[in-house]
Design an enzyme around this catalytic site. Structure first.
Site, PDB file in Angstrom:
ATOM      1  N   ARG A   1       0.727  -1.012   0.115  1.00  0.00           N
ATOM      2  CA  ARG A   1      -0.039  -0.119   0.277  1.00  0.00           C
ATOM      3  C   ARG A   1       0.981   1.438  -0.017  1.00  0.00           C
ATOM      4  O   ARG A   1       1.973   1.206   0.864  1.00  0.00           O
ATOM      5  CB  ARG A   1      -0.823  -0.031   1.131  1.00  0.00           C
ATOM      6  CG  ARG A   1      -2.233  -0.708   1.186  1.00  0.00           C
ATOM      7  CD  ARG A   1      -3.067  -0.772   2.442  1.00  0.00           C
ATOM      8  NE  ARG A   1      -2.303  -1.293   3.454  1.00  0.00           N
ATOM      9  CZ  ARG A   1      -1.855  -0.404   4.411  1.00  0.00           C
ATOM     10  NH1 ARG A   1      -1.817   0.840   4.363  1.00  0.00           N
ATOM     11  NH2 ARG A   1      -1.146  -1.296   5.500  1.00  0.00           N
TER      12      ARG A   1
ATOM     13  N   TYR B   1      -1.580  -2.843  -6.877  1.00  0.00           N
ATOM     14  CA  TYR B   1      -1.548  -3.605  -5.614  1.00  0.00           C
ATOM     15  C   TYR B   1      -2.837  -3.606  -4.731  1.00  0.00           C
ATOM     16  O   TYR B   1      -3.479  -2.786  -4.776  1.00  0.00           O
ATOM     17  CB  TYR B   1      -0.379  -2.913  -4.680  1.00  0.00           C
ATOM     18  CG  TYR B   1      -0.321  -3.657  -3.349  1.00  0.00           C
ATOM     19  CD1 TYR B   1       0.441  -4.849  -2.943  1.00  0.00           C
ATOM     20  CD2 TYR B   1      -1.014  -3.135  -2.196  1.00  0.00           C
ATOM     21  CE1 TYR B   1       0.384  -5.711  -1.853  1.00  0.00           C
ATOM     22  CE2 TYR B   1      -0.909  -3.669  -1.018  1.00  0.00           C
ATOM     23  CZ  TYR B   1      -0.423  -4.881  -0.919  1.00  0.00           C
ATOM     24  OH  TYR B   1      -0.526  -5.725   0.329  1.00  0.00           O
ATOM     25  N   GLY B   2      -2.983  -4.718  -4.153  1.00  0.00           N
ATOM     26  CA  GLY B   2      -4.523  -5.064  -3.412  1.00  0.00           C
ATOM     27  C   GLY B   2      -4.958  -3.992  -2.573  1.00  0.00           C
ATOM     28  O   GLY B   2      -6.163  -3.354  -3.151  1.00  0.00           O
TER      29      GLY B   2
ATOM     30  N   LYS C   1      -9.524  -1.824   1.532  1.00  0.00           N
ATOM     31  CA  LYS C   1      -9.318  -0.737   2.549  1.00  0.00           C
ATOM     32  C   LYS C   1     -10.032   0.412   2.013  1.00  0.00           C
ATOM     33  O   LYS C   1     -10.545   1.117   3.104  1.00  0.00           O
ATOM     34  CB  LYS C   1      -7.730  -0.581   2.575  1.00  0.00           C
ATOM     35  CG  LYS C   1      -6.993  -1.833   2.782  1.00  0.00           C
ATOM     36  CD  LYS C   1      -7.120  -2.256   4.166  1.00  0.00           C
ATOM     37  CE  LYS C   1      -6.106  -3.476   4.326  1.00  0.00           C
ATOM     38  NZ  LYS C   1      -6.277  -4.309   5.887  1.00  0.00           N
TER      39      LYS C   1
ATOM     40  N   HIS D   1     -10.614  -2.115  11.364  1.00  0.00           N
ATOM     41  CA  HIS D   1      -9.722  -3.171  10.833  1.00  0.00           C
ATOM     42  C   HIS D   1      -9.376  -4.297  11.982  1.00  0.00           C
ATOM     43  O   HIS D   1      -8.501  -4.299  12.485  1.00  0.00           O
ATOM     44  CB  HIS D   1      -8.332  -2.205  10.705  1.00  0.00           C
ATOM     45  CG  HIS D   1      -7.041  -2.833   9.907  1.00  0.00           C
ATOM     46  ND1 HIS D   1      -5.850  -2.761  10.173  1.00  0.00           N
ATOM     47  CD2 HIS D   1      -7.191  -3.888   9.000  1.00  0.00           C
ATOM     48  CE1 HIS D   1      -5.258  -3.129   9.473  1.00  0.00           C
ATOM     49  NE2 HIS D   1      -6.077  -4.204   8.639  1.00  0.00           N
TER      50      HIS D   1
ATOM     51  N   SER E   1      -1.449  -4.165  10.266  1.00  0.00           N
ATOM     52  CA  SER E   1      -0.886  -4.953   8.878  1.00  0.00           C
ATOM     53  C   SER E   1       0.298  -5.813   9.520  1.00  0.00           C
ATOM     54  O   SER E   1       1.338  -5.458  10.079  1.00  0.00           O
ATOM     55  CB  SER E   1      -0.745  -4.209   7.933  1.00  0.00           C
ATOM     56  OG  SER E   1      -1.787  -3.290   7.693  1.00  0.00           O
TER      57      SER E   1
ATOM     58  N   CYS F   1       0.756  -8.474  11.535  1.00  0.00           N
ATOM     59  CA  CYS F   1       1.260  -8.811  13.039  1.00  0.00           C
ATOM     60  C   CYS F   1       0.391 -10.243  13.284  1.00  0.00           C
ATOM     61  O   CYS F   1      -0.051 -10.303  14.565  1.00  0.00           O
ATOM     62  CB  CYS F   1       0.804  -7.713  13.728  1.00  0.00           C
ATOM     63  SG  CYS F   1       1.574  -6.282  13.762  1.00  0.00           S
TER      64      CYS F   1
ATOM     65  N   ASN G   1      -3.509 -15.366  11.255  1.00  0.00           N
ATOM     66  CA  ASN G   1      -3.069 -16.575  11.979  1.00  0.00           C
ATOM     67  C   ASN G   1      -3.996 -16.630  13.097  1.00  0.00           C
ATOM     68  O   ASN G   1      -4.687 -17.543  13.522  1.00  0.00           O
ATOM     69  CB  ASN G   1      -1.587 -16.604  12.492  1.00  0.00           C
ATOM     70  CG  ASN G   1      -0.664 -16.735  11.329  1.00  0.00           C
ATOM     71  OD1 ASN G   1      -1.023 -16.999  10.229  1.00  0.00           O
ATOM     72  ND2 ASN G   1       0.592 -16.394  11.674  1.00  0.00           N
TER      73      ASN G   1
ATOM     74  N   ASP H   1     -10.036  -9.528   8.456  1.00  0.00           N
ATOM     75  CA  ASP H   1      -9.412  -8.137   8.176  1.00  0.00           C
ATOM     76  C   ASP H   1     -10.255  -7.046   8.763  1.00  0.00           C
ATOM     77  O   ASP H   1      -9.611  -6.134   9.141  1.00  0.00           O
ATOM     78  CB  ASP H   1      -8.798  -8.041   6.758  1.00  0.00           C
ATOM     79  CG  ASP H   1      -7.857  -6.915   6.543  1.00  0.00           C
ATOM     80  OD1 ASP H   1      -6.720  -6.832   7.643  1.00  0.00           O
ATOM     81  OD2 ASP H   1      -7.788  -6.235   5.570  1.00  0.00           O
TER      82      ASP H   1
ATOM     83  N   ARG I   1       1.539 -12.295  -1.379  1.00  0.00           N
ATOM     84  CA  ARG I   1       0.156 -12.528  -0.856  1.00  0.00           C
ATOM     85  C   ARG I   1      -0.556 -13.641  -1.369  1.00  0.00           C
ATOM     86  O   ARG I   1      -0.297 -14.053  -2.679  1.00  0.00           O
ATOM     87  CB  ARG I   1      -0.765 -11.373  -1.126  1.00  0.00           C
ATOM     88  CG  ARG I   1      -0.379 -10.039  -0.317  1.00  0.00           C
ATOM     89  CD  ARG I   1      -0.719  -9.939   0.953  1.00  0.00           C
ATOM     90  NE  ARG I   1      -0.220  -8.679   1.726  1.00  0.00           N
ATOM     91  CZ  ARG I   1      -1.006  -8.091   2.789  1.00  0.00           C
ATOM     92  NH1 ARG I   1      -2.050  -8.680   3.103  1.00  0.00           N
ATOM     93  NH2 ARG I   1      -0.519  -7.026   3.240  1.00  0.00           N
TER      94      ARG I   1
ATOM     95  N   ASN J   1      -1.698 -19.296  21.568  1.00  0.00           N
ATOM     96  CA  ASN J   1      -2.865 -17.882  22.142  1.00  0.00           C
ATOM     97  C   ASN J   1      -4.015 -18.396  22.760  1.00  0.00           C
ATOM     98  O   ASN J   1      -4.889 -17.397  23.321  1.00  0.00           O
ATOM     99  CB  ASN J   1      -2.619 -16.929  21.087  1.00  0.00           C
ATOM    100  CG  ASN J   1      -1.322 -16.533  20.722  1.00  0.00           C
ATOM    101  OD1 ASN J   1      -0.444 -16.583  21.365  1.00  0.00           O
ATOM    102  ND2 ASN J   1      -1.271 -15.922  19.417  1.00  0.00           N
TER     103      ASN J   1
HETATM  104  C1  OXD Z   1      -3.199  -4.530   5.443  1.00  0.00           C
HETATM  105  C2  OXD Z   1      -3.727  -5.645   4.710  1.00  0.00           C
HETATM  106  O1  OXD Z   1      -2.256  -3.971   4.787  1.00  0.00           O
HETATM  107  O2  OXD Z   1      -4.889  -6.372   5.171  1.00  0.00           O
HETATM  108  O3  OXD Z   1      -3.623  -4.445   6.279  1.00  0.00           O
HETATM  109  O4  OXD Z   1      -3.352  -5.877   3.383  1.00  0.00           O
HETATM  110 MN    MN Z   2      -5.215  -5.398   6.977  1.00  0.00          MN
END
Ligand code: OXD
Ligand code: MN
Length: 619
Positions: A105, A233-234, A242, A262, A283, A285, A289, A312, A405, A532
């Site tokens: 991004r 890009y996505g 987003k 988010h 993003s 992190c 998962n 997301d 990705r 976790n």
């Molecule tokens: C981000 C994504 O960048 O989900 O947060 O791609």
């Molecule tokens: Mn995201």
């Protein structure tokens, strides 16, 4: 079905829609032969106006059928946009290599375009809407000559939900069009949901010449419009994600009394009891998962299951009948980070991307499979890297891009929650904020109450990753993990969070986690991943009034005996170390929070000032 609450807030004015039809040079008799007809008159006029400006050679309307999708993908192979992967290993899967200058991004090219700077606030790049339209019109003028324009109608949210919204993306990128087919409910269904309404997000996209100096991702929240030029890009090009589901929807939620965040949404099942949590992490992190977490065997045997509603984005509103927060995932697919994803770290993501997936900037193996760092314990002997160059281990380069990705349909996720398609959404019991912090920040604590929780979210800090261009590994304040995604003034965003409290009679409990704290030897202090669940267990028991906590400086914290450490190579003392709050480090942390507050200057909401004073007095 719940209706959207009528908040006691500033009277919401519905966002006006730009009158594109008046600007159209098309009349009924100069529509080019073969121009696809769409059932919504307003959309038809806007599409013709954009087509007139961009002047593509061909216009193709996407209908969302598997047949058309297969044709598009094959056409992409013929045009060099996609590489067909080994179909017996990865049915329906393709690889795309982006322009090397276009891999994340571009926040520096992302703008909120409004008539006044104050509407965008101090944390957004701002452009006056008139001049932004002017600049972009010049770029879009004739930009699709020789290309095909794809009309991509799409729905964000389960069909029939009170928050579900329609968007229409016009794009000259086959990659973006095909990816939107995975990430959204795309095709004819959008016309059914839209009917003759003019309430759709107008998304215009061209990859242009992919020149970073001519790259603009412009949001016009007052016009329900997004114009994105110069990137494939996505996050810059799949405009439902987003751009619409966070920046535009966030603004609409502010005006109408709901929230676009988010956040992942997961369900945690213990025997017959199911609890849903929403969690915000910056993003890359480990959000995907966490959303797809598989509990360790002991937990599975005891009947624990985690299921994914979303990985997301969460749209949330207050259900009048219960006074509680409900959430839907507006997306229909995952746009996840590949490096580090493996059968050991996230088997559900591996299953999700085993079919009908678009891989971006992964490495290509000789047998037509894909590879990325961390997929297997040992690298392949050789492959073709994300740039299309021969690669061998030790050549000094990464085989896959660090922000490579997968774009996979959520229906492939074996742990998909049955409520993911439920228009009524799920009831949220906990909101979890998390950052990537190698020092100072403990593993878990609970905010004292909603207002304090908003402060905890507002001051969230995290070390930067490869998901956005820029320096990696520096702590950046990322309020609610939303810094790049708040489509209006952050002052109003914080106020909106505080005011949501008044709309709820029973609000979610708010927590903070940090899976990434390191010891003096540089090792992680907590094993993370499936383990976790042990922290989630405490969180859920807290929400249900079943777990103990000590009052500390930061909030409510578990003692070692409140967390199940059985089966872990971690002693109660190790856990206490991961939880330790060092007062000197915390003073430094409070000073570091100033970085954000100074930006807000005289606009800092009074709630933040008071809560901060209380925190300091506890020190
Ligand atoms: C981000 C994504 O960048 O989900 O947060 O791609
Ligand atoms: Mn995201």
């Amino acid at each position: 079905m719940q209706s959207i609450p009528n908040q006691n807030q500033a009277a919401p004015t519905p966002p006006p829609v730009a009158d594109f039809s008046r600007q159209s040079r098309h009349t009924a008799d100069n529509i080019p032969p073969g121009f696809p007809s769409v059932p919504n008159a307003r959309a038809a006029a806007w599409i013709r106006w954009c087509t007139d400006m961009c002047r593509p050679d061909r216009v193709v309307l996407l209908d969302g059928t598997p047949r058309q999708r297969a044709q598009l993908l094959e056409q992409g192979v013929a045009e060099g946009v996609f590489i067909r992967l080994n179909q017996s290993l990865l049915p329906g899967c393709y690889l795309h290599r982006s322009n090397p200058n276009d891999v994340a991004r571009s926040e520096q090219n992302t703008y909120i375009c409004t008539p006044a700077r104050d509407m965008a606030g101090p944390t957004n790049n701002w452009l006056d809407s008139r001049s932004a339209y002017e600049t972009l019109r010049k770029l879009f003028d004739g930009c699709m000559a020789g290309r095909t324009l794809y009309i991509v109608p799409f729905v964000m949210g389960p069909i029939g939900s009170p928050l579900t919204r329609v968007g229409i993306q016009l794009t000259d990128s086959l990659y973006a069009a095909a990816s939107m087919g995975v990430m959204t409910r795309m095709g004819d269904i959008a016309w059914e949901v839209l009917g003759q309404s003019d309430d759709f997000t107008h998304c215009l996209h061209s990859i242009g010449d992919c020149d970073p100096d001519r790259r603009y991702i412009c949001h016009f929240p007052l016009d329900n419009t997004i114009w994105s030029f110069g990137s494939g890009y996505g996050g810059n090009a799949l405009l439902g994600k987003k751009c619409m589901a966070l920046r535009i929807a966030g603004f609409q939620g502010f005006a109408q009394g709901w929230m676009a965040e988010h956040m992942l949404i997961s369900g945690v099942q213990i025997d017959h009891e199911k609890t849903y949590v929403a969690a915000a992490f910056p993003s890359a992190c480990g959000k995907t998962n966490f959303a797809m977490l598989i509990p360790p065997d002991d937990y599975k045997r005891a009947g624990w299951r985690v299921s994914t509603v979303g990985d997301d984005i969460a749209w949330m509103w207050v259900d009048h009948a219960t006074g509680r927060l409900r959430a839907i995932n507006p997306e229909a697919g995952y746009f996840g980070v590949l490096p580090g994803t493996s059968p050991a770290t996230n088997p559900n993501a591996m299953a999700a991307m085993a079919r009908d997936t678009i891989y971006t900037n992964a490495a290509l193996l000789p047998d037509g499979d894909v590879w990325w760092e961390g997929k297997t314990a040992h690298p392949p002997a050789h492959c073709v890297d994300w740039l299309g160059q021969p690669w061998t281990p030790g050549c000094g380069r990464k085989a896959a891009h660090p922000n490579s990705r997968f774009t996979a349909p959520m229906r492939n996720n074996p742990a998909l929650d049955p409520a993911a398609e439920d228009p009524a959404g799920v009831e949220i019991s906990a909101i979890i904020f998390g950052g990537r912090r190698s020092s100072a920040v403990p593993l878990v604590y609970q905010a004292f109450n909603w207002m304090h929780g908003v402060y905890v979210g507002a001051t969230l800090g995290s070390e930067t990753t490869a998901a956005a261009s820029g320096k990696i590994g520096v702590v950046r304040r990322d309020p609610m993990a939303m810094l790049p995604f708040i489509g209006y003034n952050i002052r109003d965003y914080f106020l909106h969070w505080f005011r949501m409290r008044t709309a709820m009679t029973d609000c979610p409990r708010i927590f903070h986690v940090n899976w990434f704290r390191k010891n003096s030897g540089g090792g992680f202090m907590w094993p993370g991943f499936g383990e976790n669940i042990r922290i989630l267990e405490w969180i859920i028991h807290r929400c249900r009034g079943r777990a103990y906590a000590m009052e500390t400086l930061l909030g409510w914290m578990p003692r070692p005996e409140d967390i199940n450490l059985k089966g872990l190579a971690l002693s109660p003392a190790d856990f206490a170390a991961a939880q330790k709050v060092n007062v000197e480090e915390f003073k430094a942390e409070i000073l570091a929070e100033e970085e954000l507050f100074i930006k807000l200057a005289g606009d800092l909401p009074k709630e933040i000032i008071f809560i901060r004073e209380l925190l300091i007095s506890r020190l």
